[in-house]
Scaffold this active site. Structure first.
Site, PDB file in Angstrom:
ATOM      1  CB  ILE A 154       0.607  -6.417  -4.333  1.00  0.00           C
ATOM      2  CG1 ILE A 154      -0.349  -6.838  -3.190  1.00  0.00           C
ATOM      3  CG2 ILE A 154      -0.073  -6.183  -5.710  1.00  0.00           C
ATOM      4  CD1 ILE A 154      -1.527  -6.074  -2.995  1.00  0.00           C
ATOM      5  CG  ASP A 173       9.165   0.632  -2.870  1.00  0.00           C
ATOM      6  OD1 ASP A 173       8.095  -0.124  -2.866  1.00  0.00           O
ATOM      7  OD2 ASP A 173       9.158   1.556  -1.681  1.00  0.00           O
ATOM      8  CB  SER A 231      -2.650   0.920  -4.343  1.00  0.00           C
ATOM      9  OG  SER A 231      -2.800   2.071  -4.797  1.00  0.00           O
ATOM     10  CG  ASP A 256     -10.176  -3.373  -7.157  1.00  0.00           C
ATOM     11  OD1 ASP A 256     -11.593  -3.724  -7.400  1.00  0.00           O
ATOM     12  OD2 ASP A 256      -9.844  -4.005  -6.210  1.00  0.00           O
ATOM     13  CD  GLU A 261     -13.311   1.778  -2.295  1.00  0.00           C
ATOM     14  OE1 GLU A 261     -13.852   0.774  -1.468  1.00  0.00           O
ATOM     15  OE2 GLU A 261     -12.420   1.597  -2.860  1.00  0.00           O
ATOM     16  CG  HIS A 284     -12.006  -2.291  -2.581  1.00  0.00           C
ATOM     17  ND1 HIS A 284     -11.685  -1.251  -1.717  1.00  0.00           N
ATOM     18  CD2 HIS A 284     -10.770  -3.019  -2.327  1.00  0.00           C
ATOM     19  CE1 HIS A 284     -10.397  -1.237  -1.237  1.00  0.00           C
ATOM     20  NE2 HIS A 284     -10.047  -2.540  -1.262  1.00  0.00           N
TER      21      HIS A 284
HETATM   22  N1  LIG Z   1      -7.696  -3.953  -4.381  1.00  0.00           N
HETATM   23  C1  LIG Z   1      -7.919  -4.726  -3.236  1.00  0.00           C
HETATM   24  O1  LIG Z   1      -8.624  -5.393  -2.947  1.00  0.00           O
HETATM   25  C2  LIG Z   1      -6.482  -4.628  -2.386  1.00  0.00           C
HETATM   26  C3  LIG Z   1      -6.203  -5.848  -1.718  1.00  0.00           C
HETATM   27  C4  LIG Z   1      -4.967  -5.974  -0.845  1.00  0.00           C
HETATM   28  C5  LIG Z   1      -4.333  -4.951  -1.016  1.00  0.00           C
HETATM   29  N2  LIG Z   1      -4.614  -3.820  -1.500  1.00  0.00           N
HETATM   30  C6  LIG Z   1      -3.627  -2.530  -1.365  1.00  0.00           C
HETATM   31  O2  LIG Z   1      -2.464  -2.658  -2.163  1.00  0.00           O
HETATM   32  C7  LIG Z   1      -1.478  -1.909  -1.757  1.00  0.00           C
HETATM   33  C8  LIG Z   1      -0.224  -2.483  -1.675  1.00  0.00           C
HETATM   34  O3  LIG Z   1      -0.366  -3.699  -0.942  1.00  0.00           O
HETATM   35  P1  LIG Z   1       1.058  -4.415  -0.283  1.00  0.00           P
HETATM   36  O4  LIG Z   1       0.739  -5.733   0.434  1.00  0.00           O
HETATM   37  O5  LIG Z   1       1.980  -4.617  -1.332  1.00  0.00           O
HETATM   38  O6  LIG Z   1       1.656  -3.207   0.695  1.00  0.00           O
HETATM   39  P2  LIG Z   1       3.000  -3.256   1.166  1.00  0.00           P
HETATM   40  O7  LIG Z   1       3.115  -2.368   2.267  1.00  0.00           O
HETATM   41  O8  LIG Z   1       3.850  -4.473   0.903  1.00  0.00           O
HETATM   42  O9  LIG Z   1       3.903  -2.503  -0.243  1.00  0.00           O
HETATM   43  C9  LIG Z   1       3.662  -1.189  -0.121  1.00  0.00           C
HETATM   44  C10 LIG Z   1       5.076  -0.698  -0.940  1.00  0.00           C
HETATM   45  O10 LIG Z   1       4.578   0.765  -1.658  1.00  0.00           O
HETATM   46  C11 LIG Z   1       5.986   1.686  -1.115  1.00  0.00           C
HETATM   47  N3  LIG Z   1       5.640   2.932  -1.292  1.00  0.00           N
HETATM   48  C12 LIG Z   1       4.800   3.702  -0.396  1.00  0.00           C
HETATM   49  N4  LIG Z   1       4.380   5.017  -0.761  1.00  0.00           N
HETATM   50  C13 LIG Z   1       5.425   5.060  -1.839  1.00  0.00           C
HETATM   51  C14 LIG Z   1       5.311   6.377  -2.554  1.00  0.00           C
HETATM   52  N5  LIG Z   1       4.685   7.354  -2.649  1.00  0.00           N
HETATM   53  N6  LIG Z   1       5.950   5.869  -3.981  1.00  0.00           N
HETATM   54  C15 LIG Z   1       6.507   4.763  -4.019  1.00  0.00           C
HETATM   55  N7  LIG Z   1       6.539   3.575  -3.290  1.00  0.00           N
HETATM   56  C16 LIG Z   1       5.842   3.650  -2.141  1.00  0.00           C
HETATM   57  C17 LIG Z   1       6.597   0.973   0.108  1.00  0.00           C
HETATM   58  O11 LIG Z   1       7.588   1.563   0.356  1.00  0.00           O
HETATM   59  C18 LIG Z   1       6.130  -0.259  -0.072  1.00  0.00           C
HETATM   60  O12 LIG Z   1       7.274  -0.973  -0.586  1.00  0.00           O
HETATM   61  C19 LIG Z   1      -2.102  -1.189  -0.435  1.00  0.00           C
HETATM   62  O13 LIG Z   1      -2.385  -0.087  -0.378  1.00  0.00           O
HETATM   63  C20 LIG Z   1      -2.952  -2.255   0.064  1.00  0.00           C
HETATM   64  O14 LIG Z   1      -3.995  -1.786   1.000  1.00  0.00           O
HETATM   65  C21 LIG Z   1      -5.434  -3.535  -2.152  1.00  0.00           C
END
Ligand SMILES: NC(=O)c1ccc[n+]([C@@H]2O[C@H](COP(=O)([O-])OP(=O)(O)OC[C@H]3O[C@@H](n4cnc5c(N)ncnc54)[C@H](O)[C@@H]3O)[C@@H](O)[C@H]2O)c1
Length: 404
Positions: A154, A173, A231, A256, A261, A284
């Protein structure tokens, strides 16, 4: 050979039915979820089931549905499925972890612009019958610095879209991530907080991220900056965020996801962030669009079809991961087994005894299980496999032919 049958519950997008039918599977659909006993009854004779978040697949369901080979979670989460019990039964589980990433990014972009223009307040005033035309506190996003925390699926997509809007993008990251476009990696979170006009969190849900963004981090953000979290709810201290919004240090926020929740539709939403100025709260829904549902429908049905027709467990959430390609000729033997020494040797010995020439072999292990997929250039007589099929280490053994 009789056709495999699939039961799709919870109004799964028709894209899934399309994929299954195109691949010769018989599809049954129901709009709602089923309770445990009804689910057990409905799954007799079914090779696969497709669910969303409201159907619980328990250990009892798994133990009572001997025909079930795979489960498709047509959503992101898999908490509703007893993954351990499914693995022990040799039932593969697939989900769609990435299909809604674009939807999240579009929501975030929209929210940042809405916050920069103070739209939550403006639209509320209009609904209250107050005409309050003013440029006070409204800004363009062009030329502003967006700080993305978590540069994964994302975060990187947000980076690309935000640059197209004229943002300068910086990111932090914990893992090594390649910068997209003109985005710039910064070495520490503090550096990002000191530079960013907008901070957007896109970290994953690893336990260490609980409470990672609290009073100390908020205090390090630039005065009058904007904050977005789509996130995980547990990442942010909502009470600290409330204080920073009330003090005016943070000029606006969009959330979000929340530490707690509501479980069911219509339940009351309790949060320290309710009723604050220039704050967007959404239930969400970052990934909840028709397009994401369609993409999920295609993605999960594709994984299930590849599993049933080729033995591919690619991206399964509970079985060893083997991305087996389509079989062009000869035959394929797939063996899910307990992860103990000697199984691969016994497969190869059996094939050597039969004079079968191995054209490809794929092996993966995961915890207590191993999975080996072997392609041979000829067809094997079925009784050749009886020894392996009956071995104590075997969970299941399946064979595939080209175009099956
Ligand atoms: N709001 C929604 O409806 C919705 C929908 C889809 C995903 N999400 C959430 O969005 C988030 C991101 O999804 P994604 O698919 O991009 O995940 P992803 O696993 O592809 O990316 C997460 C990134 O965060 C980095 N990271 C982890 N902890 C960190 C920290 N403390 N500091 C800096 N970087 C850190 C990781 O190295 C990774 O690159 C997830 O938590 C996911 O559950 C929310």
């Amino acid at each position: 050979m009789s056709k495999h049958e699939v039961l799709l519950l919870e109004d799964i997008h028709p894209a899934a039915t399309e994929v299954f039918e195109r691949n010769g599977l018989v599809v049954h659909t129901r709009t709602r979820s089923l309770g445990e006993d009804d689910l057990i009854e409905a799954l007799q004779g079914m090779s696969m089931v497709g669910i969303r978040s409201n159907t619980r697949v328990t250990e009892k369901v798994l133990a009572s549905t001997p025909d079930l080979l795979a489960i498709g979670a047509f959503c992101i989460g898999t908490n509703q499925i007893d993954l351990g019990a499914a693995a022990r039964e040799g039932v593969a589980v697939f989900n769609a972890p990435y299909s809604n990433t674009r939807s999240v990014v579009e929501l975030v972009i929209g929210e940042i612009i809405a916050l920069a223009r103070r739209l939550p307040e403006k639209t509320q005033r209009m609904h209250d019958g107050i005409w309050d035309k003013s440029a006070q506190g409204s800004h363009e996003v062009r030329g502003r610095t967006l700080g993305i925390v978590g540069y994964g699926n994302i975060g990187t997509q947000l980076s690309n879209l935000a640059e197209a809007l004229g943002f300068r993008v910086i990111f932090f990251d914990t893992a090594d991530r390649l910068a997209h476009g003109n985005a710039r990696r910064v070495g520490t979170l503090d550096q990002l907080l000191a530079e960013a006009d907008v901070v957007s969190l896109h970290v994953d849900g690893r336990p260490g991220n609980a409470g990672m963004f609290g009073a100390a981090e908020l205090a390090k953000m630039k005065p009058r900056s904007l904050f977005v979290n789509a996130s995980r709810g547990m990442v942010v201290d909502d009470v600290a965020l409330r204080e920073h919004i009330l003090s005016g240090h943070i000029a606006g926020a969009a959330l979000d996801v929340f530490p707690v929740e509501p479980k069911a539709q219509g339940d009351t939403f309790e949060s320290a962030l309710r009723g604050l100025p220039n704050v967007i709260l959404t239930p969400h829904v970052g990934g909840s669009t028709q397009e994401a549902q369609e993409e999920i429908g295609f993605f999960v049905s594709g994984k299930l079809t590849n599993f049933i027709h080729r033995g591919s467990t690619a991206l399964s959430v509970n079985l060893p991961d083997v991305a087996a390609p389509a079989l062009e000729s000869g035959s394929r033997v797939a063996l899910l087994h307990h992860n103990i020494p000697g199984v691969l040797a016994s497969v190869n010995q059996m094939l050597a005894d039969r004079g079968a020439n191995v054209s490809a072999q794929y092996l993966s292990t995961r915890g207590e299980q191993g999975y080996v997929v072997t392609d041979v250039t000829t067809e094997l007589p079925d009784d050749a496999l009886d020894g392996l099929r009956q071995a104590d280490s075997t969970l299941w053994l399946r064979t595939y032919r080209p175009g099956s």
